[in-house]
Design a protein around this motif. Structure first.
Motif, PDB file in Angstrom:
ATOM      1  N   GLY A 114      42.721  34.355  37.315  1.00 55.33           N
ATOM      2  CA  GLY A 114      43.002  35.730  37.697  1.00 55.33           C
ATOM      3  C   GLY A 114      44.493  35.897  37.933  1.00 55.33           C
ATOM      4  N   ARG A 115      44.921  37.129  38.296  1.00 59.06           N
ATOM      5  CA  ARG A 115      46.341  37.403  38.493  1.00 59.06           C
ATOM      6  C   ARG A 115      46.637  37.446  39.994  1.00 59.06           C
ATOM      7  NH1 ARG A 115      49.430  42.017  39.429  1.00 59.06           N
ATOM      8  NH2 ARG A 115      51.506  41.982  38.506  1.00 59.06           N
ATOM      9  N   GLU A 122      37.048  33.046  34.755  1.00 61.66           N
ATOM     10  CA  GLU A 122      37.374  34.322  34.125  1.00 61.66           C
ATOM     11  C   GLU A 122      37.876  34.074  32.689  1.00 61.66           C
ATOM     12  OE1 GLU A 122      36.954  37.207  35.584  1.00 61.66           O
ATOM     13  OE2 GLU A 122      37.839  38.368  33.934  1.00 61.66           O
ATOM     14  N   GLU A 140      38.128  34.525  44.681  1.00 62.61           N
ATOM     15  CA  GLU A 140      38.779  35.422  43.723  1.00 62.61           C
ATOM     16  C   GLU A 140      40.305  35.237  43.803  1.00 62.61           C
ATOM     17  OE1 GLU A 140      37.987  37.764  40.738  1.00 62.61           O
ATOM     18  OE2 GLU A 140      36.357  37.577  42.191  1.00 62.61           O
ATOM     19  N   GLU A 180      42.473  36.916  41.854  1.00 65.44           N
ATOM     20  CA  GLU A 180      43.041  38.244  41.596  1.00 65.44           C
ATOM     21  C   GLU A 180      43.573  38.890  42.885  1.00 65.44           C
ATOM     22  OE1 GLU A 180      42.699  39.277  38.318  1.00 65.44           O
ATOM     23  OE2 GLU A 180      43.902  41.068  38.708  1.00 65.44           O
TER      24      GLU A 180
END
Lengths: 166, 318
Positions: free
Chosen positions: A111-112, B44, A81, A83
């Motif tokens: 993601g950020r 995503e 992930e 994020e």
């Protein structure tokens, strides 16, 4: 000109990255090909839970119109992930900054991240983008006609090659 | 060098019209690039900026849901603007010629045409006509070719059976009317698959099919023995108003893929179908939905392969 010893620089880079990783958890992301090789080498030196990924920025290059999709493209692989994570982005040679811009654009499509730190083996100057590396093993002054390439032999040993463009 | 309608003067792919005439290296480059695009669809944000600012026109003179939708999704995941036209329903019925339709869309600054037509050669015809900066992809022309289907089938086979130099593959069904089969055979032989079999009744085989480098069988029991991959074809019964077959039931009895017939293939054989399926005609539901079926993965991979084709073409300007 005398090129620095690549293995020497990798050891220096490893020291700096180990110091950073001791302070806060990071995820390693190498940029194909040289950066991905470096990330593979550095990864076992960090704690076991440090994630490892690789980016091929071919789909994010700003010169696609001129170059097309000819070279061998390797799949990007980010098995964690993005994020909220601190990403330690790794490349072999920092030059114009365009590759790093593409890599950051691609990372954000996963993601950020909370933070991105850039670590490079060599900063050769010649920036065309406002991009800087926080971790640099060596600085070299090269002319635009010179192309510095990181090589890895079958035993995994790194070396540099300087190509002169005509 | 002879001029090839698909290549530009640097020998790069300008259009994709058929698999025939493409080198092994070119096919491999498309499939390798598709591997990278497959990852994009698992992220995503399922989009890359490669075709930002470009306009892709889906020109469908013949109906198709799956092919049109996957081309549309592929173009959108490359950040292109996409216009899909079912031309059969609009200007053509008002008497406009194909080239007038194309010229009008080119005047709207279309950069790429994806063409499906019931006439063989329609995409070639358009490719010869358009300005040099425009790319044309054949999405199925008559009985001639359906190259992206052939490529996505190769991608699927490579994913499940990576060593293509060591495979025995059977293509089963209506080869006479099938543009898919023609594209598959060219791709398989170019990529070095040593044994390609075709299994069909004599009435559904094109003349001289053996010249394509395949072995011909008329009996499923013999043809399916020890194969690694079974590629089923759709029975094109909407095109079969003649006396080629007695009935769909009889066809199913002889050439329909049932679990019993599939048991003759290798235990780990995969089953493919380009869709749309006629359940109970060429394929039994137990096989179509069974553990060996890779029919839905084919659809998923179709997007990555079409992204690769569009990305490669768009980067090859004359």
């Amino acid at each position: 000109m005398q090129l620095p010893d690549a293995e020497h620089l990798v050891a220096a880079l490893a020291d700096k990255i180990k110091q950073l990783a001791a302070r806060e958890p990071v995820a390693l992301v190498g940029i194909h090909s040289g950066g991905a090789w470096l990330a593979e080498r550095l990864h076992p030196m960090l704690t076991a839970e440090t994630p490892l990924g690789a980016l091929d920025i071919s789909f994010y290059r700003d010169d696609f119109e001129q170059r097309g999709l000819h070279t061998q493209i390797k799949p990007s692989h980010i098995p964690f992930e993005v994020e909220g994570r601190h990403i330690l982005l790794i490349d072999d040679v920092l030059y114009t900054g365009r590759t790093i811009r593409g890599a950051m654009n691609e990372l954000f499509d996963y993601g950020r991240p909370a933070k991105i730190t850039l670590a490079v083996l060599v900063d050769r100057g010649g920036r065309e983008m406002p991009v800087e590396a926080q971790i640099v093993a060596a600085k070299l002054d090269l002319s635009p006609a010179q192309n510095l390439e990181l090589l890895r032999d079958e035993n995994g040993v790194f070396s540099f090659k300087l190509n002169e463009k005509n | 060098m002879t001029t090839h309608p698909q290549l530009n003067k640097n020998g790069e792919l300008q259009h994709l019209l058929s698999i025939e005439g493409l080198s092994k290296d070119m096919l491999r480059h498309i499939l390798d690039t598709a591997e990278s695009f497959a990852g994009v669809s698992e992220r995503e944000v399922k989009k890359v900026p490669l075709l930002r600012g470009k306009t892709v026109c889906n020109l469908f003179f013949e109906n198709s849901t799956r092919t049109r939708t996957t081309f549309e999704i592929a173009a959108k995941r490359l950040s292109a603007d996409v216009v899909s036209l079912n031309v059969g329903n609009s200007s053509q019925s008002k008497g406009e010629t194909i080239l007038d339709t194309v010229d009008n869309l080119a005047a709207m600054h279309a950069d790429m045409f994806v063409v499906r037509h019931s006439q063989s050669g329609a995409a070639h015809f358009i490719a010869r006509h358009v300005a040099p900066h425009i790319h044309v992809i054949n999405a199925g022309d008559g009985r001639h070719a359906h190259p992206t289907q052939g490529l996505l089938d190769m991608f699927t086979i490579r994913r499940y059976k990576p060593d293509m130099h060591n495979l025995r593959i059977a293509i089963v069904g209506d080869l006479l009317h099938s543009r898919v089969a023609r594209s598959e055979i060219h791709a398989l032989t170019t990529l070095g698959v040593p044994e390609v079999r075709v299994i069909a009744p004599k009435t559904l085989l094109p003349e001289c099919v053996d010249r394509l480098g395949v072995q011909v069988y008329h009996d499923m029991a013999q043809g399916l023995k020890n194969v690694d991959v079974v590629m089923m074809l759709r029975l094109q019964h909407e095109r079969m108003n003649g006396a080629l077959l007695s009935s769909a039931q009889e066809y199913f009895k002889c050439y329909g893929l049932t679990p019993e017939k599939l048991a003759l293939a290798k235990p780990d054989a995969i089953v493919m179908h380009p869709g749309p399926m006629n359940r109970g005609v060429e394929i039994d539901s137990a096989v179509a939905d069974g553990a060996q079926s890779v029919i839905l993965p084919q659809v998923t991979y179709g997007i990555a392969v079409r992204m690769a084709v569009m990305g490669i073409l768009a980067g090859n300007t004359q």
